[in-house]
Design a protein around this motif. Structure first.
Motif, PDB file in Angstrom:
ATOM      1  N   LEU A 191       0.968  -1.137  -0.023  1.00  0.00           N
ATOM      2  CA  LEU A 191      -0.183   0.050  -0.021  1.00  0.00           C
ATOM      3  C   LEU A 191       0.949   1.156   0.005  1.00  0.00           C
ATOM      4  CD1 LEU A 191      -2.907  -1.098   2.606  1.00  0.00           C
ATOM      5  CD2 LEU A 191      -2.922  -0.993   0.170  1.00  0.00           C
ATOM      6  N   LEU A 192       1.864   1.395   0.804  1.00  0.00           N
ATOM      7  CA  LEU A 192       2.699   2.259   0.954  1.00  0.00           C
ATOM      8  C   LEU A 192       3.499   2.461  -0.333  1.00  0.00           C
ATOM      9  CD1 LEU A 192       3.892   4.663   2.724  1.00  0.00           C
ATOM     10  CD2 LEU A 192       5.808   2.889   3.217  1.00  0.00           C
ATOM     11  N   ALA A 193       4.053   1.680  -0.893  1.00  0.00           N
ATOM     12  CA  ALA A 193       4.661   1.749  -2.467  1.00  0.00           C
ATOM     13  C   ALA A 193       3.722   2.068  -3.377  1.00  0.00           C
ATOM     14  CB  ALA A 193       5.058   0.391  -2.707  1.00  0.00           C
ATOM     15  N   ARG A 194       2.537   1.531  -3.537  1.00  0.00           N
ATOM     16  CA  ARG A 194       1.251   2.234  -4.409  1.00  0.00           C
ATOM     17  C   ARG A 194       1.189   3.493  -4.184  1.00  0.00           C
ATOM     18  NH1 ARG A 194      -3.036  -1.336  -3.591  1.00  0.00           N
ATOM     19  NH2 ARG A 194      -1.630  -2.539  -4.907  1.00  0.00           N
ATOM     20  N   ARG A 195       0.868   4.178  -2.812  1.00  0.00           N
ATOM     21  CA  ARG A 195       0.708   5.430  -2.777  1.00  0.00           C
ATOM     22  C   ARG A 195       1.979   6.352  -3.150  1.00  0.00           C
ATOM     23  NH1 ARG A 195       0.600   8.431   3.126  1.00  0.00           N
ATOM     24  NH2 ARG A 195       0.199  10.400   2.550  1.00  0.00           N
ATOM     25  N   LEU A 196       3.225   5.821  -2.773  1.00  0.00           N
ATOM     26  CA  LEU A 196       4.424   6.587  -3.169  1.00  0.00           C
ATOM     27  C   LEU A 196       4.416   6.729  -4.740  1.00  0.00           C
ATOM     28  CD1 LEU A 196       6.953   8.015  -2.103  1.00  0.00           C
ATOM     29  CD2 LEU A 196       8.012   5.481  -2.251  1.00  0.00           C
ATOM     30  N   SER A 197       4.030   5.621  -5.409  1.00  0.00           N
ATOM     31  CA  SER A 197       4.201   5.791  -6.771  1.00  0.00           C
ATOM     32  C   SER A 197       3.211   6.511  -7.698  1.00  0.00           C
ATOM     33  CB  SER A 197       3.895   4.279  -7.347  1.00  0.00           C
ATOM     34  OG  SER A 197       3.671   4.007  -8.688  1.00  0.00           O
ATOM     35  N   ARG A 226       8.936   0.224  -3.855  1.00  0.00           N
ATOM     36  CA  ARG A 226       9.389  -0.771  -3.065  1.00  0.00           C
ATOM     37  C   ARG A 226      10.873  -0.894  -2.417  1.00  0.00           C
ATOM     38  NH1 ARG A 226       5.258  -3.395  -6.043  1.00  0.00           N
ATOM     39  NH2 ARG A 226       6.842  -4.623  -7.366  1.00  0.00           N
ATOM     40  N   GLY A 227      11.552  -0.775  -3.639  1.00  0.00           N
ATOM     41  CA  GLY A 227      13.091  -0.774  -3.480  1.00  0.00           C
ATOM     42  C   GLY A 227      13.430   0.411  -2.554  1.00  0.00           C
ATOM     43  N   LEU A 228      12.877   1.666  -2.517  1.00  0.00           N
ATOM     44  CA  LEU A 228      13.047   2.594  -1.883  1.00  0.00           C
ATOM     45  C   LEU A 228      12.622   2.228  -0.272  1.00  0.00           C
ATOM     46  CD1 LEU A 228      12.084   6.088  -3.726  1.00  0.00           C
ATOM     47  CD2 LEU A 228      14.523   5.222  -3.131  1.00  0.00           C
ATOM     48  N   ILE A 229      11.411   1.621  -0.104  1.00  0.00           N
ATOM     49  CA  ILE A 229      11.026   1.491   1.043  1.00  0.00           C
ATOM     50  C   ILE A 229      11.995   0.285   1.802  1.00  0.00           C
ATOM     51  CG2 ILE A 229       9.087  -0.085   2.316  1.00  0.00           C
ATOM     52  CD1 ILE A 229       7.382   1.231   0.011  1.00  0.00           C
ATOM     53  N   LYS A 230      12.712  -0.678   0.964  1.00  0.00           N
ATOM     54  CA  LYS A 230      13.612  -1.550   1.334  1.00  0.00           C
ATOM     55  C   LYS A 230      14.888  -0.890   1.990  1.00  0.00           C
ATOM     56  CE  LYS A 230      11.818  -5.865  -1.016  1.00  0.00           C
ATOM     57  NZ  LYS A 230      12.270  -6.632  -1.704  1.00  0.00           N
ATOM     58  N   LEU A 231      15.252   0.218   1.272  1.00  0.00           N
ATOM     59  CA  LEU A 231      16.419   0.894   1.636  1.00  0.00           C
ATOM     60  C   LEU A 231      16.234   1.729   2.584  1.00  0.00           C
ATOM     61  CD1 LEU A 231      17.800   1.640  -2.159  1.00  0.00           C
ATOM     62  CD2 LEU A 231      18.848   0.014  -0.357  1.00  0.00           C
ATOM     63  N   GLY A 290      13.214   2.612   4.490  1.00  0.00           N
ATOM     64  CA  GLY A 290      12.049   2.341   5.797  1.00  0.00           C
ATOM     65  C   GLY A 290      11.064   2.921   5.109  1.00  0.00           C
ATOM     66  N   THR A 291      10.164   3.393   6.191  1.00  0.00           N
ATOM     67  CA  THR A 291       8.851   3.745   6.050  1.00  0.00           C
ATOM     68  C   THR A 291       8.711   5.237   6.280  1.00  0.00           C
ATOM     69  OG1 THR A 291       8.179   2.913   8.250  1.00  0.00           O
ATOM     70  CG2 THR A 291       7.935   1.286   6.316  1.00  0.00           C
ATOM     71  N   ASP A 292       9.766   5.775   6.523  1.00  0.00           N
ATOM     72  CA  ASP A 292       9.534   7.346   6.858  1.00  0.00           C
ATOM     73  C   ASP A 292       9.093   8.039   5.739  1.00  0.00           C
ATOM     74  OD1 ASP A 292       9.881   9.911   8.831  1.00  0.00           O
ATOM     75  OD2 ASP A 292      11.068  10.328   6.803  1.00  0.00           O
ATOM     76  N   TRP A 293       7.878   8.517   5.805  1.00  0.00           N
ATOM     77  CA  TRP A 293       7.131   9.232   4.600  1.00  0.00           C
ATOM     78  C   TRP A 293       7.897  10.461   3.980  1.00  0.00           C
ATOM     79  CZ3 TRP A 293       4.327   7.573   1.000  1.00  0.00           C
ATOM     80  CH2 TRP A 293       3.544   8.707  -0.006  1.00  0.00           C
ATOM     81  N   ASN A 294       8.368  11.219   4.710  1.00  0.00           N
ATOM     82  CA  ASN A 294       8.991  12.506   4.313  1.00  0.00           C
ATOM     83  C   ASN A 294      10.304  11.873   3.650  1.00  0.00           C
ATOM     84  OD1 ASN A 294       7.333  14.537   5.054  1.00  0.00           O
ATOM     85  ND2 ASN A 294       8.175  14.437   6.947  1.00  0.00           N
ATOM     86  N   SER A 295      11.047  10.861   4.089  1.00  0.00           N
ATOM     87  CA  SER A 295      12.364  10.580   3.210  1.00  0.00           C
ATOM     88  C   SER A 295      12.084   9.930   2.103  1.00  0.00           C
ATOM     89  CB  SER A 295      13.207   9.553   4.552  1.00  0.00           C
ATOM     90  OG  SER A 295      13.412  10.331   5.399  1.00  0.00           O
ATOM     91  N   LEU A 296      10.963   9.124   2.124  1.00  0.00           N
ATOM     92  CA  LEU A 296      10.386   8.443   1.048  1.00  0.00           C
ATOM     93  C   LEU A 296      10.112   9.318  -0.139  1.00  0.00           C
ATOM     94  CD1 LEU A 296       8.233   5.458   2.279  1.00  0.00           C
ATOM     95  CD2 LEU A 296      10.668   5.365   1.120  1.00  0.00           C
ATOM     96  N   LEU A 297       9.292  10.460   0.121  1.00  0.00           N
ATOM     97  CA  LEU A 297       9.138  11.436  -0.731  1.00  0.00           C
ATOM     98  C   LEU A 297      10.256  12.245  -1.296  1.00  0.00           C
ATOM     99  CD1 LEU A 297       5.956  13.208   0.850  1.00  0.00           C
ATOM    100  CD2 LEU A 297       5.922  11.896  -1.417  1.00  0.00           C
TER     101      LEU A 297
END
Length: 57
Positions: free
Chosen positions: A16-22, A33-38, A40-47
């Protein structure tokens, strides 16, 4: 995000997180998904990293 017993985010929530980020940034779900693995799940960092990744492509 619900975590399982060892502190990791379960696969369903990662999807779900990967879909939202995508959708929000415009990167592929596998890249998300690769970013989440590298990262984690911190939304600001992922963005931040997803936007950087998109600019590179």
């Amino acid at each position: 995000m619900k975590k399982d017993g060892d502190g990791r985010v379960d696969e369903g929530n990662q999807q779900l997180l990967a879909r939202r980020l995508s959708e929000e940034v415009g990167i592929s779900e596998p890249d998300a998904r690769g970013l989440i693995k590298l990262i984690g799940t911190d939304w600001n960092s992922l963005l931040r990293e997803a936007r950087f990744l998109k600019e590179r492509h």
